[in-house]
Write an enzyme that holds these catalytic residues in place. Structure first.
Site, PDB file in Angstrom:
ATOM      1  N   ASP A 126     -17.440 -32.113  20.573  1.00  0.00           N
ATOM      2  CA  ASP A 126     -18.412 -31.411  19.742  1.00  0.00           C
ATOM      3  C   ASP A 126     -17.691 -30.938  18.487  1.00  0.00           C
ATOM      4  O   ASP A 126     -16.767 -30.133  18.563  1.00  0.00           O
ATOM      5  CB  ASP A 126     -18.943 -30.212  20.563  1.00  0.00           C
ATOM      6  CG  ASP A 126     -20.085 -29.516  19.855  1.00  0.00           C
ATOM      7  OD1 ASP A 126     -20.498 -30.010  18.785  1.00  0.00           O
ATOM      8  OD2 ASP A 126     -20.549 -28.475  20.356  1.00  0.00           O
TER       9      ASP A 126
ATOM     10  N   ASP B  46     -23.009 -34.885  15.323  1.00  0.00           N
ATOM     11  CA  ASP B  46     -21.704 -34.239  15.501  1.00  0.00           C
ATOM     12  C   ASP B  46     -21.262 -34.110  16.954  1.00  0.00           C
ATOM     13  O   ASP B  46     -20.452 -33.271  17.290  1.00  0.00           O
ATOM     14  CB  ASP B  46     -21.689 -32.863  14.811  1.00  0.00           C
ATOM     15  CG  ASP B  46     -22.753 -31.935  15.363  1.00  0.00           C
ATOM     16  OD1 ASP B  46     -23.576 -32.398  16.173  1.00  0.00           O
ATOM     17  OD2 ASP B  46     -22.772 -30.756  14.988  1.00  0.00           O
ATOM     18  N   GLU B  47     -21.832 -34.923  17.825  1.00  0.00           N
ATOM     19  CA  GLU B  47     -21.450 -34.852  19.238  1.00  0.00           C
ATOM     20  C   GLU B  47     -21.373 -36.250  19.830  1.00  0.00           C
ATOM     21  O   GLU B  47     -22.169 -37.117  19.464  1.00  0.00           O
ATOM     22  CB  GLU B  47     -22.557 -34.149  20.043  1.00  0.00           C
ATOM     23  CG  GLU B  47     -22.592 -32.656  19.997  1.00  0.00           C
ATOM     24  CD  GLU B  47     -23.839 -32.176  20.706  1.00  0.00           C
ATOM     25  OE1 GLU B  47     -23.790 -31.945  21.910  1.00  0.00           O
ATOM     26  OE2 GLU B  47     -24.893 -32.080  20.027  1.00  0.00           O
TER      27      GLU B  47
END
Lengths: 365, 401
Positions: B9, B104-105
């Protein structure tokens, strides 16, 4: 208003009238059935503003009058009564239904709040054989569009000219065309709400007689001995269906209707639940129906005759089955041009009638 | 062999990217906001802004009250997507099993990579170094035997941390963990579970699976497994993505609009975007849903199924317009319009008997080619011409995937 009536007779009549009641309405009174009692006759009416129906019966009348009562409640009450004699009476703002073991009261609405049932103006009328009308509707009504946005396609297109009666329906995916010969010379071209014709043929059953049909520019009426159905015509023009019926479909497949229907029923268990896609590989003597999805796969092989080498066409299994169910000969014929163009489905031509279905295949890429 | 799954993350991703792109922002509180002016909300804030209480989702006006010296930066999706793609490429150096979960993960299944890289710790250190060195972004890594626990672990140590939750840790963790912390359980489900007195992971594990299945169907069985810390779902690389169930776009206006003509134009603009996205992935749908949010936040959405599978923005618009007309209250101020298409199918089409579908296909494909080359909406319907439409539409969307 006060009359006595046999339960079975009242139930039969109520069932017919209640079929016209709208499913949902903002106008409370449209959920009611109108009762008019004159001399020895009771008349029940209902309307959804597009279609109206009235039906009469003779019975013992004690007092004349008219009123409206909640339609479905009335029907449900009568349906579950044992065979008996029923008394119907207006008492103040209620309609009372009484039989030897019980009594029911329903709130009534006076008839001046009920919409006027339209009359057909002018003198245009002609007789039409009930069996031909019934056949025409049974073969076509299912293909009419149910999409609210396509009003022109929502009706049954009826065209009579040169001793021919043609009924056509389509929803853009499939098209039904039924033509039969009639004795009378008459010309009419109208677009009728299917509900009106479905109610009509449901009521006439297998009886054969001439239905008196009256029409003007905006309405059409079907007059039977004791029942009248008047429908507002659909104003939107029905599209030119003749141009979409292909003339150059030369590849002919003949196959047992029953066998194909059964195969489709089983194979489509594995078809995609949104598209119902099944593929059909056609060879000169055999045919393969198959589908493969994440649900699994299914295939069946059937015997057939085909006048070309081979072709694969994809169909929506539920549309195809619906059409096959409406064809009634044992052997059905598919007239195909390409896997991307409309396919004609029909059975052996009969003397006085012609039945054609058109089905658009599913195109895969 | 037990699976080893990592959840990575990126920390304060949008803000970190902005700080990296503009070095004068480094070390300062940065707020990345969506919407126009102060009507928007906080999308992300840098770690410098967080001590002031700035959190994702709060209105910008409020955020600036909390942290008056913060620097406000508008969201720039294309920038984040660009960086995100490059970061995801780093992951592929360590395993082919990378599931991009959002911009974003990502989940990584590194079970098969251990022999090559000797240990998990080694892989994690290398990934962290690579990202930090190339993009100046830090990340939190969670490790677990499955996606559920890996994701939980990554939230334990932020920013730039590492934590692991293994199966044996579940029994003493689960009494403390609230169900809302589990990935896949949103506010609605949390509330609904609350009615059954299920508030922690342990409650979920102890509840009879048949009761859950009875109430929630297949989801119920999945919930029970989640309670036990089990998650059999595989890490799906992007080329194995399950097909989308619906596709849609929405926009919140800079200022409320009651002019029907303007709303119609927005509807067309959104519909064209949805159509374009559907065509990119060769999908079509047969249900159109329209959502409207009025200025007082009352939200209404209505859908309608059609017979045809469509992916033409104009057809979506026409259908959407009919739906909207059926419920839109005239003269009332509208804040948000949303369009989505569902009941999707891939690669199949049922043409209408009455239309020349090949002509439509040719036209759409020609317009798509031009717009691919010269930019979105280079060729557009005349209804979308004019300056004021550009004023209304302000960068509200994620880029076309």
């Amino acid at each position: 208003m006060y009359f006595k009536v046999n339960k079975d007779l009242l139930f039969e009549k109520l069932q017919l009238v209640a079929s016209i009641l709208p499913q949902r309405t903002t106008l409370l009174v449209l959920g009611n059935i109108k009762i008019t009692v004159e001399k020895k006759t009771v008349c029940l009416s209902a309307t959804d503003l597009d279609i109206s129906l009235d039906t009469t019966f003779q019975t013992e009348v004690i007092e004349e009058g008219s009123i409206t009562v909640p339609g479905r409640r009335f029907l449900e009450t009568v349906r579950d009564l044992p065979p008996c004699e029923i008394e119907i009476k207006v008492i103040d703002d209620f309609v009372e239904l009484r039989y030897d073991r019980g009594v029911y009261k329903m709130p009534a609405i006076p008839i001046d709040e009920y919409p006027e049932i339209p009359e057909i103006s002018g003198k245009n009328h002609f007789p039409f054989p009930s069996n031909l009308l019934k056949n025409s509707v049974l073969k076509t009504a299912f293909a009419a569009s149910k999409e609210p946005g396509r009003r022109a396609l929502s009706g049954i297109h009826w065209h009579i000219f040169n001793n021919e009666s043609i009924m056509v329906t389509t929803d853009g995916r499939k098209l039904a065309f039924y033509k039969c010969l009639i004795k009378k010379e008459e010309t009419i071209k109208v677009n009728i709400p299917p509900k009106a014709l479905r109610t009509l043929i449901g009521y006439i059953g297998d009886e054969e007689f001439d239905i008196d049909i009256k029409y003007d520019e905006t309405k059409i009426g079907f007059y039977l001995k004791d029942t009248t159905i008047i429908a507002r015509l659909i104003e939107e023009v029905f599209p030119d269906y003749k141009q979409v019926i292909p003339k150059d479909n030369k590849k002919v497949l003949e196959i047992s209707r029953e066998e194909l229907l059964n195969a489709l029923k089983r194979v489509s268990i594995y078809a995609d639940s949104t598209s119902h896609l099944v593929s059909i590989d056609i060879e000169p003597k055999t045919l393969r129906v198959y589908t493969e999805t994440e649900l699994g796969s299914g295939e069946e092989h059937l015997q057939c005759t085909f006048n070309e080498k081979s072709i694969t066409v994809n169909f929506n299994a539920s549309y195809l089955s619906e059409i096959l169910r409406n064809l009634d000969e044992e052997i059905v014929a598919f007239y195909i041009n390409t896997p991307k163009t409309a396919v004609i489905l029909t059975h052996k031509k009969k003397k006085k009638e012609e039945l054609i279905y058109l089905l658009m295949p599913i195109i895969t890429s | 062999m037990k699976r080893i799954v990592l959840h990575i993350d990126m920390n304060a991703f949008f803000a970190s990217v902005e700080q990296q792109a503009n070095p004068t922002l480094k070390g300062k509180p940065v707020i990345v906001g969506t919407g126009i002016g102060l009507r928007g909300v906080v999308s992300t804030s840098s770690y410098e802004a967080r001590p002031y209480g700035v959190k994702s989702g709060i209105p910008l006006r409020e955020a600036l009250k909390l942290c008056p010296h913060a620097i406000l930066v508008p969201v720039d999706p294309s920038k984040y997507e660009f960086v995100s793609k490059k970061i995801m490429n780093i992951f592929f150096k360590y395993t082919p099993l990378v599931e991009v979960f959002s911009v974003d993960e990502a989940y990584l299944d590194v079970t098969g990579s251990l022999r090559l890289f000797s240990s998990v710790d080694n892989i994690i250190t290398k990934i962290k170094e690579d990202i930090k060195r190339e993009f100046g972004v830090t990340c939190s890594v969670g490790m677990g035997p499955n996606k559920l626990l890996a994701k939980l672990a990554s939230s334990l140590d932020k920013p730039d941390g590492f934590a692991r939750i293994m199966e044996e840790d579940v029994p003493h963790l689960s009494a403390k963990l609230e169900v809302s912390e589990l990935c896949g359980i949103g506010p609605g489900l949390t509330k609904s579970l609350g009615k059954f007195n299920i508030t922690t992971m342990k409650d979920l594990a102890e509840c009879d699976v048949e009761i859950l299945a009875d109430r929630y169907g297949i989801i119920g069985r999945k919930l029970h497994l989640m309670g036990l810390g089990k998650d059999p779902s595989p890490v799906l690389p992007y080329f194995h993505y399950e097909d989308a169930k619906s596709m849609g776009h929405s926009i919140t206006f800079g200022e409320d609009i009651s002019d029907l003509m303007k709303i119609k134009r927005i509807l067309l603009w959104l519909s064209e975007r949805v159509g374009r996205r559907l065509r990119k992935v060769k999908m079509r749908g047969k249900k159109v849903t329209i959502g409207i949010r009025y200025s007082d936040f009352t939200t209404i959405s209505k859908g309608r199924s059609i017979l045809q599978y469509i992916n033409d923005g104009y057809q979506i618009y026409k259908c959407g317009l009919e739906i909207m007309r059926s419920f839109l209250e005239p003269e009332r101020d509208v804040r948000l319009v949303a369009v989505s298409v569902s009941r999707l199918v891939k690669g199949i089409y049922e043409p209408d008997l009455f239309e020349d579908f090949e002509k439509r296909e040719r036209l759409l494909s020609a317009v798509d080619k031009i717009n691919d080359r010269f930019g979105e909406f280079t060729v557009k319907r005349a209804l979308l011409l004019g300056k004021h439409i550009r004023k209304i539409i302000f960068n509200p969307l994620r880029p076309v995937k």
